[in-house]
Design a protein around this motif. Structure first.
Motif, PDB file in Angstrom:
ATOM      1  N   ARG A 133       6.273   9.559  -1.906  1.00 32.79           N
ATOM      2  CA  ARG A 133       6.203   9.377  -3.358  1.00 32.79           C
ATOM      3  C   ARG A 133       6.499   7.944  -3.769  1.00 32.79           C
ATOM      4  N   THR A 134       7.514   7.342  -3.191  1.00 31.05           N
ATOM      5  CA  THR A 134       7.909   5.996  -3.606  1.00 31.05           C
ATOM      6  C   THR A 134       6.914   4.928  -3.181  1.00 31.05           C
ATOM      7  N   ALA A 135       6.086   5.229  -2.174  1.00 34.37           N
ATOM      8  CA  ALA A 135       5.060   4.262  -1.770  1.00 34.37           C
ATOM      9  C   ALA A 135       4.074   4.007  -2.904  1.00 34.37           C
ATOM     10  N   ASN A 136       3.918   4.982  -3.794  1.00 34.32           N
ATOM     11  CA  ASN A 136       2.987   4.828  -4.918  1.00 34.32           C
ATOM     12  C   ASN A 136       3.526   3.923  -6.012  1.00 34.32           C
ATOM     13  N   SER A 137       4.825   3.605  -5.959  1.00 33.68           N
ATOM     14  CA  SER A 137       5.442   2.782  -7.000  1.00 33.68           C
ATOM     15  C   SER A 137       5.434   1.298  -6.655  1.00 33.68           C
ATOM     16  N   VAL A 138       4.965   0.966  -5.468  1.00 37.44           N
ATOM     17  CA  VAL A 138       4.902  -0.431  -5.042  1.00 37.44           C
ATOM     18  C   VAL A 138       3.563  -1.022  -5.476  1.00 37.44           C
ATOM     19  N   ASN A 139       3.587  -2.205  -6.067  1.00 33.92           N
ATOM     20  CA  ASN A 139       2.340  -2.829  -6.511  1.00 33.92           C
ATOM     21  C   ASN A 139       1.502  -3.340  -5.354  1.00 33.92           C
ATOM     22  N   ALA A 140       2.142  -3.977  -4.380  1.00 27.65           N
ATOM     23  CA  ALA A 140       1.407  -4.544  -3.247  1.00 27.65           C
ATOM     24  C   ALA A 140       2.269  -4.444  -1.994  1.00 27.65           C
ATOM     25  N   ILE A 141       1.624  -4.140  -0.858  1.00 27.74           N
ATOM     26  CA  ILE A 141       2.336  -3.937   0.397  1.00 27.74           C
ATOM     27  C   ILE A 141       1.891  -4.978   1.417  1.00 27.74           C
ATOM     28  N   VAL A 142       2.872  -5.549   2.110  1.00 26.09           N
ATOM     29  CA  VAL A 142       2.630  -6.465   3.220  1.00 26.09           C
ATOM     30  C   VAL A 142       3.144  -5.795   4.495  1.00 26.09           C
ATOM     31  N   ALA A 143       2.360  -5.860   5.567  1.00 26.88           N
ATOM     32  CA  ALA A 143       2.763  -5.309   6.859  1.00 26.88           C
ATOM     33  C   ALA A 143       2.970  -6.445   7.848  1.00 26.88           C
ATOM     34  N   ASN A 144       3.864  -6.226   8.825  1.00 37.41           N
ATOM     35  CA  ASN A 144       4.158  -7.296   9.780  1.00 37.41           C
ATOM     36  C   ASN A 144       3.175  -7.362  10.939  1.00 37.41           C
ATOM     37  N   SER A 145       2.221  -6.427  10.999  1.00 31.83           N
ATOM     38  CA  SER A 145       1.171  -6.449  12.022  1.00 31.83           C
ATOM     39  C   SER A 145       0.090  -5.466  11.609  1.00 31.83           C
ATOM     40  N   GLN A 146      -1.065  -5.569  12.242  1.00 29.64           N
ATOM     41  CA  GLN A 146      -2.123  -4.603  11.958  1.00 29.64           C
ATOM     42  C   GLN A 146      -1.724  -3.221  12.440  1.00 29.64           C
ATOM     43  N   PHE A 147      -0.937  -3.172  13.498  1.00 29.88           N
ATOM     44  CA  PHE A 147      -0.412  -1.903  14.002  1.00 29.88           C
ATOM     45  C   PHE A 147       0.379  -1.178  12.913  1.00 29.88           C
ATOM     46  N   ILE A 148       1.239  -1.896  12.213  1.00 30.57           N
ATOM     47  CA  ILE A 148       2.021  -1.297  11.130  1.00 30.57           C
ATOM     48  C   ILE A 148       1.137  -1.026   9.913  1.00 30.57           C
ATOM     49  N   ALA A 159      -2.592  -2.414   3.284  1.00 30.84           N
ATOM     50  CA  ALA A 159      -1.554  -3.437   3.414  1.00 30.84           C
ATOM     51  C   ALA A 159      -2.172  -4.743   3.893  1.00 30.84           C
ATOM     52  N   THR A 160      -1.653  -5.831   3.401  1.00 31.71           N
ATOM     53  CA  THR A 160      -2.043  -7.159   3.867  1.00 31.71           C
ATOM     54  C   THR A 160      -1.132  -7.556   5.023  1.00 31.71           C
ATOM     55  N   VAL A 161      -1.705  -8.005   6.125  1.00 29.83           N
ATOM     56  CA  VAL A 161      -0.911  -8.372   7.297  1.00 29.83           C
ATOM     57  C   VAL A 161      -0.462  -9.821   7.192  1.00 29.83           C
ATOM     58  N   ILE A 162       0.842 -10.022   7.222  1.00 24.72           N
ATOM     59  CA  ILE A 162       1.435 -11.361   7.331  1.00 24.72           C
ATOM     60  C   ILE A 162       2.464 -11.287   8.455  1.00 24.72           C
TER      61      ILE A 162
END
Length: 398
Positions: A154-169, A181-184
């Motif tokens: 549920r709380t994932a829907n409240s985030v405006n933008a998500i960054v992941a630490n790898s494509q795996f994540i 998610a954008t990978v950085i």
């Protein structure tokens, strides 16, 4: 612009904390929040010796040593932080930080190191290792993890933008939250490590000695190769177990200061790594030293190591977390060692530098803030948007 940064818990300085350190340097005016803060005075340098605003769990009995046992209360705890006065909220989350409550006029960007591992795909492994697969306690634990999964989704829907630490994540985030998610890649202080092209006749593995790192497998594998030397650096709960399996060709050095670790890392013939990691900082540090990596070919390591068959390879992958698979990988490495050049290892590692992380993350935040500001204006048409004002405002973040 008022900025809040929230991190799950502050108890050690590890991979997630290295990301937090750079976020605080990018936004030095930010206020810092965390479920608990038990950093010692000697450890507080990376947060700039800030005063941290903590949750009620900080004052619960035995929280200093048993804070993880309060996981069922952490969703409630993180929701008690009042962040209503902030324009930008950045959460650094591998557990509950992304669940902080924000309003429609606040931009919330979450850097997700991983969705809660022990509540999702590693649940069964976690319950087994904790002795909670069966019985009344096991049933209670399963119900708690079920409730956490519902809250986490549920709380994932409240985030405006998500960054992941790898494509795996990023793939795990899509699987669990159905969010792009954008990978950085996280920051690695590659400048701390020096290129060494002349290698000594030993292999190295280094890590906190905990079960999932599988250091015991590496030690067992080298016990079957008595003509090859292995050095093990690190300490942790599995220290006695690892030491008991060490043969005469294996040296267990325990914890070593950074300068000692760096020396062994740059002079090693290869760095051996058997864990399934979301990203894996140490293999990148090894490559920054010009040292090839022999690694388990799964997870984020597939993004940070160039295997045989790729242009300018930097390491060797093995397919299974078994002794035999590691032995075969070491033999394969020695057969192709001349193809894996220290210079190429170093050059490959540079793309994961702290400077590149900071540039990419700040650029991402600026872009998100720009789009968010337009959306908050009620869908202002591009022709009506004051570009000069936008340039003046967002130029402060360049």
């Amino acid at each position: 612009m008022k900025v809040a940064i929230i991190h799950d818990w502050l108890v050690v300085y590890a991979g997630a904390e290295k990301v937090l350190e750079q976020l605080l340097l990018l936004y030095p005016q930010a206020d810092l929040f965390s479920i608990v803060d038990f950093l010692t005075p000697e450890q507080r340098g990376f947060i700039g010796n800030r005063t941290v605003q903590t949750s009620f769990i900080q004052k619960l009995p035995f929280a200093r040593s048993k804070y993880r046992l309060y996981l069922p209360l952490m969703p409630l705890a993180v929701e008690q932080f009042d962040l209503s006065g902030y324009d930008l909220v950045i959460s650094s989350s591998h557990a509950v930080a992304k669940g902080v409550i924000t309003g429609p006029d606040q931009l919330h960007i979450s850097y997700i190191h991983s969705p809660i591992r022990y509540a999702w795909d590693l649940q069964h492994q976690y319950l087994k290792e904790s002795g909670l697969s069966h019985g009344l306690k096991g049933s209670i634990a399963k119900w708690i993890l079920h409730r956490i999964r519902l809250w986490d989704s549920r709380t994932a829907n409240s985030v405006n933008a998500i960054v992941a630490n790898s494509q795996f994540i990023a793939n795990r985030i899509w699987k669990i939250y159905r969010r792009q998610a954008t990978v950085i890649f996280p920051p690695v202080d590659v400048n701390q490590f020096q290129l060494e092209e002349k290698k000594q006749d030993y292999y190295l593995t280094a890590s906190r000695l905990v079960p999932y790192k599988r250091i015991d497998l590496i030690v067992e594998a080298f016990a079957e190769m008595p003509d090859k030397k292995l050095i093990v650096i690190g300490n942790g709960p599995d220290y006695a177990k690892v030491k008991a399996k060490a043969a005469a060709n294996v040296r267990i050095l325990g914890y070593q200061p950074d300068e000692v670790l760096q020396k062994y890392m740059r002079e090693a013939k290869a760095f051996v790594f058997a864990a399934e990691e979301d990203f894996g900082i140490m293999p990148v540090e090894a490559q920054a030293s010009g040292t090839p990596v022999i690694a388990y070919g799964k997870g984020g390591l597939l993004e940070t190591i160039r295997g045989l068959g790729m242009e300018h390879p930097t390491g060797i992958f093995f397919k299974e977390q078994t002794v035999d698979s590691i032995v075969e990988a070491v033999k394969l490495f020695e057969k192709h060692q001349a193809e894996i050049l220290p210079y190429n290892c170093r050059m490959h590692a540079l793309q994961f530098s702290t400077e590149i992380f900071c540039y990419n993350f700040q650029h991402f935040v600026n872009e998100q803030m720009f789009q968010f500001t337009i959306a908050q204006g009620g869908g202002t048409r591009e022709s009506e948007f004051d570009e000069s004002a936008a340039t003046r405002f967002f130029g402060n973040f360049d």
